[in-house]
Design an enzyme around this catalytic site. Structure first.
Site, PDB file in Angstrom:
ATOM      1  N   HIS A   1       0.823  -1.200   0.000  1.00  0.00           N
ATOM      2  CA  HIS A   1       0.000   0.000   0.000  1.00  0.00           C
ATOM      3  C   HIS A   1       0.867   1.264   0.000  1.00  0.00           C
ATOM      4  O   HIS A   1       0.559   2.240  -0.680  1.00  0.00           O
ATOM      5  CB  HIS A   1      -0.909   0.020   1.223  1.00  0.00           C
ATOM      6  CG  HIS A   1      -1.840  -1.145   1.289  1.00  0.00           C
ATOM      7  ND1 HIS A   1      -2.523  -1.593   0.192  1.00  0.00           N
ATOM      8  CD2 HIS A   1      -2.192  -1.951   2.311  1.00  0.00           C
ATOM      9  CE1 HIS A   1      -3.268  -2.629   0.538  1.00  0.00           C
ATOM     10  NE2 HIS A   1      -3.082  -2.864   1.817  1.00  0.00           N
TER      11      HIS A   1
ATOM     12  N   GLU B   1     -14.973   1.004 -23.571  1.00  0.00           N
ATOM     13  CA  GLU B   1     -14.164   0.245 -22.610  1.00  0.00           C
ATOM     14  C   GLU B   1     -14.508  -1.238 -22.600  1.00  0.00           C
ATOM     15  O   GLU B   1     -14.074  -1.975 -21.708  1.00  0.00           O
ATOM     16  CB  GLU B   1     -14.308   0.846 -21.204  1.00  0.00           C
ATOM     17  CG  GLU B   1     -15.712   1.170 -20.786  1.00  0.00           C
ATOM     18  CD  GLU B   1     -15.777   2.051 -19.547  1.00  0.00           C
ATOM     19  OE1 GLU B   1     -14.796   2.096 -18.781  1.00  0.00           O
ATOM     20  OE2 GLU B   1     -16.826   2.691 -19.339  1.00  0.00           O
TER      21      GLU B   1
ATOM     22  N   ASP C   1     -10.425  -0.667 -18.266  1.00  0.00           N
ATOM     23  CA  ASP C   1     -11.396  -1.745 -18.451  1.00  0.00           C
ATOM     24  C   ASP C   1     -11.250  -2.409 -19.811  1.00  0.00           C
ATOM     25  O   ASP C   1     -11.465  -3.613 -19.944  1.00  0.00           O
ATOM     26  CB  ASP C   1     -12.827  -1.215 -18.270  1.00  0.00           C
ATOM     27  CG  ASP C   1     -13.280  -1.270 -16.816  1.00  0.00           C
ATOM     28  OD1 ASP C   1     -12.865  -2.207 -16.104  1.00  0.00           O
ATOM     29  OD2 ASP C   1     -14.036  -0.393 -16.386  1.00  0.00           O
TER      30      ASP C   1
ATOM     31  N   CYS D   1      -9.124   8.518 -21.754  1.00  0.00           N
ATOM     32  CA  CYS D   1      -9.141   9.000 -20.365  1.00  0.00           C
ATOM     33  C   CYS D   1      -8.684   7.918 -19.395  1.00  0.00           C
ATOM     34  O   CYS D   1      -8.699   8.127 -18.189  1.00  0.00           O
ATOM     35  CB  CYS D   1     -10.531   9.504 -19.976  1.00  0.00           C
ATOM     36  SG  CYS D   1     -11.816   8.244 -19.998  1.00  0.00           S
TER      37      CYS D   1
END
Length: 539
Positions: free
Chosen positions: A185, A425, A449, A496
């Site tokens: 993380h 996507e 995606d 994007c």
């Protein structure tokens, strides 16, 4: 002077005093009420923890993006995990306080993860301990340790997701941890926030707080109480890096035009209205993606029309006539909204998500559409629909838009007939992009995606990093097809997704003919520079 080493997860140089966060609170003894009272305390703490984590997820998505915010998913799932909760209940019944039980159960659960011969599962150990400590803090009513007022270097054994997100990033000079890995993380958030960071460092934490530390994460080195010669040498490297950044500032107000004379728009991806100002400061020429779902996250019910309208209007006004592309609600899958009452799905990535949710709940959709149309009076607002796979979806969405705009006009609310585009996507949308181009006013490609669905590789699964390759030939063949079909229909096409800010493919995307690249604000200046230096011939 003491020198040490670690693994670089984000390059940079920092000099400052060390702050060592205290992560383990003291534990209260068992309350006089006995097991029943302690179980009641636990129930309240679980509810509070869920609210806190949901809020943290929303804030993290706004700060670093939706993918990295999923670090909190494991903890939210653990709040409902029978084995974890039963372990706490058993300890309470054996005479432990709820706080003691949460701490011991968390440590036991973490030990199980640590024993597994799986790198990904071992990384989840930090999630388990983070949740356990959160419950203990809530049960003990412990106040968070105050962060220093002055910028500092944060040094720790490891940092949990909550630790990292909660810290004021403007006061973090660098992160250095003994534990963690390039996929931890700490590493993920440091890269996203642009903070110099080392993990796996041979760092002596005892007595370190308050001492001066020099970090050169690019070389994987740090110095405690560095001498003047070392500081001079390393800080000279930082000076060169800062000079390069100042050179990039020359592109802030400069239009991105290739040497061949073709204009490529450079836009920013944002989540909240306040992000628009940061985008402008980095030279963004507009907003290529406003993620509406951020306005729906971390709350107990969907926002009302006026709240959405105020948010969209604020962005439109801030951008002062520059284009603002608002994506309609992209809920479902990894962006679950419990208050929508959606059924739990075995495979949510292939389930009710994106535009499917809006078409299934037309009232929810109409509320947002009314807000967007009302805000369009205050700037150059465009709107696009996510997760399109078929022509009928676009037609249905456009039909509802016409109805909503007509209703507003009848109410005396003036609103323009704004451009309506779609996200490409899914492989299906890419393959029928020639047909879709006749239904949409513009395309915007969500490469994250598109890569996931094209390669059948879950983008949230760290173990599939090698397989979820956005540079795969199949992905680029689809991108070429999308750009070609958009231009044949004379509509603009942009990107994007993550590839929009991937400098290693900027030149290639320009050559394909993409009219717009939208990325995180921190990528804007470098993108502009690369476009201006491109030899691309006008399409």
């Amino acid at each position: 002077m003491q020198k040490g080493n670690g693994t670089c997860v984000h390059p940079g140089i920092a000099l400052g005093r060390v702050y060592v966060p205290q992560t383990i609170p003291s534990v209260l003894p068992c309350a006089k009420g006995g097991p029943d009272a302690e179980k009641a305390h636990l129930h309240h703490a679980l509810h509070t923890a869920k609210k806190q984590l949901s809020q943290l997820m929303g804030r993290t998505k706004a700060a670093v993006g939706e993918k990295d915010a999923q670090i909190f998913d494991v903890q939210l799932l653990m709040l409902e995990d029978d084995s974890f909760l039963s372990g706490i209940h058993t300890l309470i019944e054996n005479g432990k306080s709820a706080a003691e039980a949460a701490k011991e159960a968390g440590e036991a659960f973490a030990a199980q993860f640590a024993a597994l011969d799986d790198a990904y599962m071992k990384e989840r150990l930090a999630d388990v301990l983070d949740l356990s400590r959160r419950l203990v803090r809530i049960l003990c009513r412990a106040r968070p340790q105050p962060f220093p007022d002055e910028p500092c270097i944060v040094a720790a054994q490891d940092l949990t997701p909550s630790d990292t997100v909660r810290m004021p990033r403007e006061r973090i000079l660098a992160l250095v941890t003994c534990g963690g890995s390039v996929n931890s993380h700490t590493a993920i958030l440091a890269r996203t926030l642009g903070i110099p960071a080392l993990v796996g460092a041979d760092l002596p934490l005892d007595g370190l707080a308050g001492r001066e530390m020099l970090v050169d994460s690019e070389s994987g080195s740090y110095w405690i109480d560095p001498d003047e010669a070392t500081k001079k040498e390393i800080l000279a490297k930082r000076q060169l890096a800062q000079e390069k950044h100042r050179e990039l500032l020359a592109y802030k107000d400069r239009p991105a035009v290739t040497k061949g004379g073709r204009r490529v728009c450079v836009y920013a991806n944002i989540g909240f209205p306040e992000d628009a100002r940061a985008a402008l400061e980095q030279g963004a020429e507009g907003v290529g993606l406003m993620r509406s779902e951020f306005l729906y996250l971390g709350r107990e019910k969907a926002p009302e029309e006026d709240e959405l309208f105020c948010a969209y209007r604020a962005v439109a006004e801030c951008m002062q006539g520059r284009r603002v592309i608002i994506r309609t609600l992209d809920a479902g899958a990894d962006k679950a909204l419990p208050y929508l009452g959606l059924e739990k799905e075995e495979n949510p990535a292939l389930g009710l998500r994106g535009v499917r949710v809006c078409l299934a709940d037309e009232a929810l959709f109409r509320t947002q559409l009314r807000a967007v149309y009302r805000a369009s009076c205050y700037g150059d607002v465009w709107m696009m629909f996510p997760m399109i796979a078929s022509v009928w979806e676009v037609r249905q969405a456009r039909k509802i838009c016409r109805q909503v705009r007509g209703e507003l006009l009848l109410e005396g609310i003036s609103c323009p007939d704004i451009p309506l585009g779609i996200m490409i996507e899914t492989p299906a949308a890419a393959l029928i992009s020639a047909e879709l181009a006749h239904e949409a006013d513009f395309f915007s490609v969500g490469t994250n995606d598109l890569t996931q669905y094209t390669l059948a590789a879950d983008r949230q699964n760290a173990a599939l990093g090698r397989y979820a390759d956005a540079h795969h030939p199949a992905v680029f063949r689809l991108l070429e097809m999308i750009a070609e079909n958009a231009h044949r229909a004379h509509i603009p096409v942009g990107i994007c997704g993550a590839l929009g800010g991937d400098f290693s493919v900027t030149e290639r995307l320009i050559q394909m003919g993409f009219d717009e690249l939208s990325a995180a604000p921190g990528c804007i200046l470098q993108l502009k520079k690369m476009i201006c230096e491109s030899e691309e011939v006008p399409v």
